[in-house]
Design a protein around this motif. Structure first.
Motif, PDB file in Angstrom:
ATOM      1  N   ILE A 223      53.855  59.582   0.244  1.00 31.94           N
ATOM      2  CA  ILE A 223      53.029  58.532  -0.239  1.00 31.94           C
ATOM      3  C   ILE A 223      51.688  59.101  -0.701  1.00 31.94           C
ATOM      4  CG2 ILE A 223      51.548  56.789   0.367  1.00 31.94           C
ATOM      5  CD1 ILE A 223      53.574  55.659   2.276  1.00 31.94           C
ATOM      6  N   CYS A 224      51.032  60.141   0.028  1.00 37.25           N
ATOM      7  CA  CYS A 224      49.916  60.966  -0.259  1.00 37.25           C
ATOM      8  C   CYS A 224      49.876  61.643  -1.586  1.00 37.25           C
ATOM      9  CB  CYS A 224      49.379  61.764   1.001  1.00 37.25           C
ATOM     10  SG  CYS A 224      48.946  61.032   2.376  1.00 37.25           S
ATOM     11  N   ASN A 225      51.273  62.286  -1.943  1.00 34.39           N
ATOM     12  CA  ASN A 225      51.424  63.030  -2.962  1.00 34.39           C
ATOM     13  C   ASN A 225      51.479  62.039  -4.066  1.00 34.39           C
ATOM     14  OD1 ASN A 225      51.408  65.822  -2.073  1.00 34.39           O
ATOM     15  ND2 ASN A 225      53.469  65.533  -1.383  1.00 34.39           N
ATOM     16  N   ASP A 226      51.926  60.896  -4.050  1.00 39.19           N
ATOM     17  CA  ASP A 226      52.159  59.837  -5.118  1.00 39.19           C
ATOM     18  C   ASP A 226      50.680  59.436  -5.416  1.00 39.19           C
ATOM     19  OD1 ASP A 226      53.604  58.115  -6.671  1.00 39.19           O
ATOM     20  OD2 ASP A 226      53.069  56.438  -5.464  1.00 39.19           O
ATOM     21  N   LEU A 227      50.090  59.323  -4.598  1.00 45.15           N
ATOM     22  CA  LEU A 227      48.598  58.693  -4.586  1.00 45.15           C
ATOM     23  C   LEU A 227      47.573  59.970  -5.435  1.00 45.15           C
ATOM     24  CD1 LEU A 227      48.005  56.682  -1.502  1.00 45.15           C
ATOM     25  CD2 LEU A 227      47.717  56.021  -3.471  1.00 45.15           C
ATOM     26  N   ILE A 228      48.107  60.987  -4.800  1.00 46.89           N
ATOM     27  CA  ILE A 228      47.034  62.040  -5.317  1.00 46.89           C
ATOM     28  C   ILE A 228      47.435  62.518  -7.075  1.00 46.89           C
ATOM     29  CG2 ILE A 228      46.845  64.730  -5.530  1.00 46.89           C
ATOM     30  CD1 ILE A 228      47.267  64.597  -2.294  1.00 46.89           C
ATOM     31  N   GLY A 229      48.685  62.221  -7.296  1.00 45.92           N
ATOM     32  CA  GLY A 229      49.118  62.349  -8.513  1.00 45.92           C
ATOM     33  C   GLY A 229      48.933  63.750  -9.119  1.00 45.92           C
ATOM     34  N   ASP A 230      47.982  63.816 -10.147  1.00 44.28           N
ATOM     35  CA  ASP A 230      47.647  65.003 -10.788  1.00 44.28           C
ATOM     36  C   ASP A 230      46.083  65.616 -10.398  1.00 44.28           C
ATOM     37  OD1 ASP A 230      49.792  65.369 -12.352  1.00 44.28           O
ATOM     38  OD2 ASP A 230      49.196  63.892 -13.981  1.00 44.28           O
ATOM     39  N   ARG A 231      45.591  64.911  -9.309  1.00 43.70           N
ATOM     40  CA  ARG A 231      44.311  65.380  -8.854  1.00 43.70           C
ATOM     41  C   ARG A 231      44.140  66.741  -8.239  1.00 43.70           C
ATOM     42  NH1 ARG A 231      44.390  59.879  -6.913  1.00 43.70           N
ATOM     43  NH2 ARG A 231      43.285  58.481  -8.191  1.00 43.70           N
ATOM     44  N   THR A 232      43.255  67.426  -8.450  1.00 38.00           N
ATOM     45  CA  THR A 232      42.948  68.623  -7.780  1.00 38.00           C
ATOM     46  C   THR A 232      42.119  68.429  -6.552  1.00 38.00           C
ATOM     47  OG1 THR A 232      40.627  69.056  -9.001  1.00 38.00           O
ATOM     48  CG2 THR A 232      42.861  69.817 -10.101  1.00 38.00           C
ATOM     49  N   LEU A 233      42.004  69.432  -5.802  1.00 32.99           N
ATOM     50  CA  LEU A 233      41.447  69.300  -4.633  1.00 32.99           C
ATOM     51  C   LEU A 233      39.917  68.932  -5.175  1.00 32.99           C
ATOM     52  CD1 LEU A 233      41.130  69.759  -1.694  1.00 32.99           C
ATOM     53  CD2 LEU A 233      40.639  72.255  -1.817  1.00 32.99           C
ATOM     54  N   SER A 234      39.402  69.535  -5.963  1.00 28.42           N
ATOM     55  CA  SER A 234      37.930  68.989  -6.520  1.00 28.42           C
ATOM     56  C   SER A 234      37.766  67.496  -6.671  1.00 28.42           C
ATOM     57  CB  SER A 234      37.661  69.768  -7.899  1.00 28.42           C
ATOM     58  OG  SER A 234      37.411  71.316  -7.473  1.00 28.42           O
ATOM     59  N   ASP A 235      38.855  66.899  -7.177  1.00 33.29           N
ATOM     60  CA  ASP A 235      38.837  65.475  -7.487  1.00 33.29           C
ATOM     61  C   ASP A 235      38.787  64.991  -6.139  1.00 33.29           C
ATOM     62  OD1 ASP A 235      39.219  65.810 -10.230  1.00 33.29           O
ATOM     63  OD2 ASP A 235      41.364  65.872 -10.279  1.00 33.29           O
ATOM     64  N   ILE A 236      39.539  65.265  -5.141  1.00 32.01           N
ATOM     65  CA  ILE A 236      39.325  64.725  -3.802  1.00 32.01           C
ATOM     66  C   ILE A 236      38.313  64.649  -3.087  1.00 32.01           C
ATOM     67  CG2 ILE A 236      40.415  64.756  -1.420  1.00 32.01           C
ATOM     68  CD1 ILE A 236      42.506  63.803  -3.344  1.00 32.01           C
ATOM     69  N   ILE A 237      37.608  65.785  -3.335  1.00 36.36           N
ATOM     70  CA  ILE A 237      36.153  65.717  -2.700  1.00 36.36           C
ATOM     71  C   ILE A 237      35.188  65.017  -3.498  1.00 36.36           C
ATOM     72  CG2 ILE A 237      34.425  67.421  -2.347  1.00 36.36           C
ATOM     73  CD1 ILE A 237      37.008  67.912  -0.687  1.00 36.36           C
ATOM     74  N   ALA A 238      35.521  64.691  -4.746  1.00 32.60           N
ATOM     75  CA  ALA A 238      34.555  63.947  -5.750  1.00 32.60           C
ATOM     76  C   ALA A 238      34.831  62.528  -5.163  1.00 32.60           C
ATOM     77  CB  ALA A 238      35.002  63.843  -7.078  1.00 32.60           C
ATOM     78  N   ILE A 239      35.919  61.954  -4.392  1.00 28.28           N
ATOM     79  CA  ILE A 239      35.999  60.683  -3.860  1.00 28.28           C
ATOM     80  C   ILE A 239      35.297  60.827  -2.497  1.00 28.28           C
ATOM     81  CG2 ILE A 239      37.567  59.427  -2.758  1.00 28.28           C
ATOM     82  CD1 ILE A 239      39.794  60.384  -4.418  1.00 28.28           C
ATOM     83  N   ILE A 240      35.203  61.872  -1.944  1.00 26.28           N
ATOM     84  CA  ILE A 240      34.071  61.931  -0.657  1.00 26.28           C
ATOM     85  C   ILE A 240      32.894  61.736  -1.041  1.00 26.28           C
ATOM     86  CG2 ILE A 240      33.724  63.282   1.341  1.00 26.28           C
ATOM     87  CD1 ILE A 240      36.348  64.635   1.167  1.00 26.28           C
ATOM     88  N   THR A 241      32.430  62.558  -2.059  1.00 27.17           N
ATOM     89  CA  THR A 241      31.012  62.560  -2.134  1.00 27.17           C
ATOM     90  C   THR A 241      30.245  61.656  -3.408  1.00 27.17           C
ATOM     91  OG1 THR A 241      31.358  64.169  -4.106  1.00 27.17           O
ATOM     92  CG2 THR A 241      31.036  64.921  -1.935  1.00 27.17           C
ATOM     93  N   GLY A 242      31.191  60.907  -3.751  1.00 29.52           N
ATOM     94  CA  GLY A 242      30.937  59.632  -4.680  1.00 29.52           C
ATOM     95  C   GLY A 242      30.786  60.441  -6.029  1.00 29.52           C
ATOM     96  N   GLY A 243      31.405  61.585  -6.397  1.00 31.21           N
ATOM     97  CA  GLY A 243      31.398  62.028  -7.689  1.00 31.21           C
ATOM     98  C   GLY A 243      30.298  63.283  -7.817  1.00 31.21           C
ATOM     99  N   ASN A 244      29.598  63.519  -6.813  1.00 27.11           N
ATOM    100  CA  ASN A 244      28.618  64.492  -6.717  1.00 27.11           C
ATOM    101  C   ASN A 244      29.165  65.667  -6.302  1.00 27.11           C
ATOM    102  OD1 ASN A 244      26.619  62.569  -7.496  1.00 27.11           O
ATOM    103  ND2 ASN A 244      26.447  62.033  -5.308  1.00 27.11           N
TER     104      ASN A 244
END
Length: 244
Positions: A223-244
Motif C-alpha cells: 500500500i505504501c509503495n503504491d501511494l509513494i509512486g514515483d516520489r523521492t525521499l525529498s518529496d516525502i519530506i516535502a509532505i512533512i514540511t509543507g513544501g519547505n
C-alpha cells in the motif's frame, strides 16, 4: 486506511532525511537531534492540518459525519454504523527513540501516545442465530499506547525513488477504556460487557505483537509503495514540511 499507512510511513522516514542532511547542516550549528525533532514536530502539523497536495487528510482530530461498515467473521455478521465519529490523540505522541542506520537503509523508532480515543454514536445490527440490534453513544480509548518498529527502505541509484522493503510495527497498550452504552439494558451487565471488551482488546494487542508486525508488513508495504509512486525521499519530506 491507506492515508493512515502513509502517515505512519512519513513519520518513520522523517528521521531518515535528518540523517542524510545532518552533515551539511552541522556547518550551520544544527545538530542531528534538532533536525529529527524539527521533522517530527513538522509532522505533527501535517496530522493537524493535512496535506491536500498529497491527498493526506486532517487526522488530528479525524472526523466522520456518518459511515457504515459491514463485517463477517464465522457465524457473526452484520452492519455497524457510526455518526459524529471523532478520533483524537494521533498528534499527542512522545518520541522515545528515532535511530537511523544508513548502511542497512532502515529506521528504528518508538513512540508513545498518552491516549488515542474515539467518541461516536453507533448503530449495530448483527445476526448470530438471532437478530441483535443496539444503538447509543460510545467512548473507546487506548491509553499509554506504545508503538515501536522498523522501516527498511531502498533508494534508486539513478532515480532516487523511494521504495519500502518492509514495515515492522510492534504495539502494546497500558490500558483500554471502553464506555459503550446500551450493550445491555441492565447497567451492571453493560459494565461487565465493557470490561470483557477491555480485557479482550488488551490481550489481543499485547499477546500478539509478532502477528501484528507480520500482518502490518504484509498489508502496509504494498500500500505504501503504491501511494509513494514515483516520489523521492525529498518529496516525502516535502509532505512533512509543507513544501519547505
Amino acid at each position: 486506511m491507506k492515508s493512515v499507512f502513509l502517515i505512519a510511513l512519513i513519520l518513520a522516514l522523517s528521521s531518515c532525511q535528518g540523517a542524510e542532511v545532518a552533515e551539511p547542516l552541522a556547518a550551520q550549528d544544527r545538530s542531528f537531534s534538532s533536525v529529527i525533532l524539527e521533522g517530527v514536530e513538522a509532522f505533527r502539523g501535517v496530522l493537524q492540518n493535512g496535506s491536500p497536495k498529497y491527498g493526506v487528510p486532517v487526522m488530528a482530530p479525524m472526523k466522520l459525519n456518518e459511515r457504515s461498515f459491514e463485517f463477517s467473521s464465522g457465524e457473526f455478521s452484520g452492519t455497524i454504523g457510526v455518526e459524529g465519529f471523532e478520533l483524537q490523540g494521533l498528534d499527542q505522541y512522545e518520541v522515545i527513540t528515532l535511530k537511523m542506520d544508513l548502511i542497512r537503509s532502515r529506521c528504528e523508532f518508538e513512540f508513545n501516545f498518552g491516549s488515542v480515543n474515539v467518541t461516536t454514536d453507533y448503530d449495530l445490527d448483527m445476526g448470530s442465530g438471532y437478530r441483535f440490534k443496539r444503538d447509543g453513544g460510545a467512548f473507546f480509548a487506548l491509553e499509554n499506547l506504545n508503538i515501536r518498529g522498523r522501516v527498511s527502505y531502498s533508494l534508486g541509484v539513478l532515480s532516487g525513488n523511494l521504495r519500502v522493503k518492509d514495515i515492522l510495527i510492534y504495539p502494546s497498550v497500558g490500558n483500554v477504556n471502553s464506555q459503550i452504552e446500551n450493550l445491555s439494558k441492565y447497567r451492571i451487565f453493560n459494565r461487565k460487557l465493557n470490561e470483557v471488551i477491555e480485557e479482550f482488546v488488551t490481550l489481543t494487542i499485547n499477546d500478539n505483537t509478532d502477528f501484528v508486525a507480520s500482518w502490518v508488513s504484509e498489508q502496509a508495504t504494498p500500500i505504501c509503495n503504491d501511494l509513494i509512486g514515483d516520489r523521492t525521499l525529498s518529496d516525502i519530506i516535502a509532505i512533512i514540511t509543507g513544501g519547505n
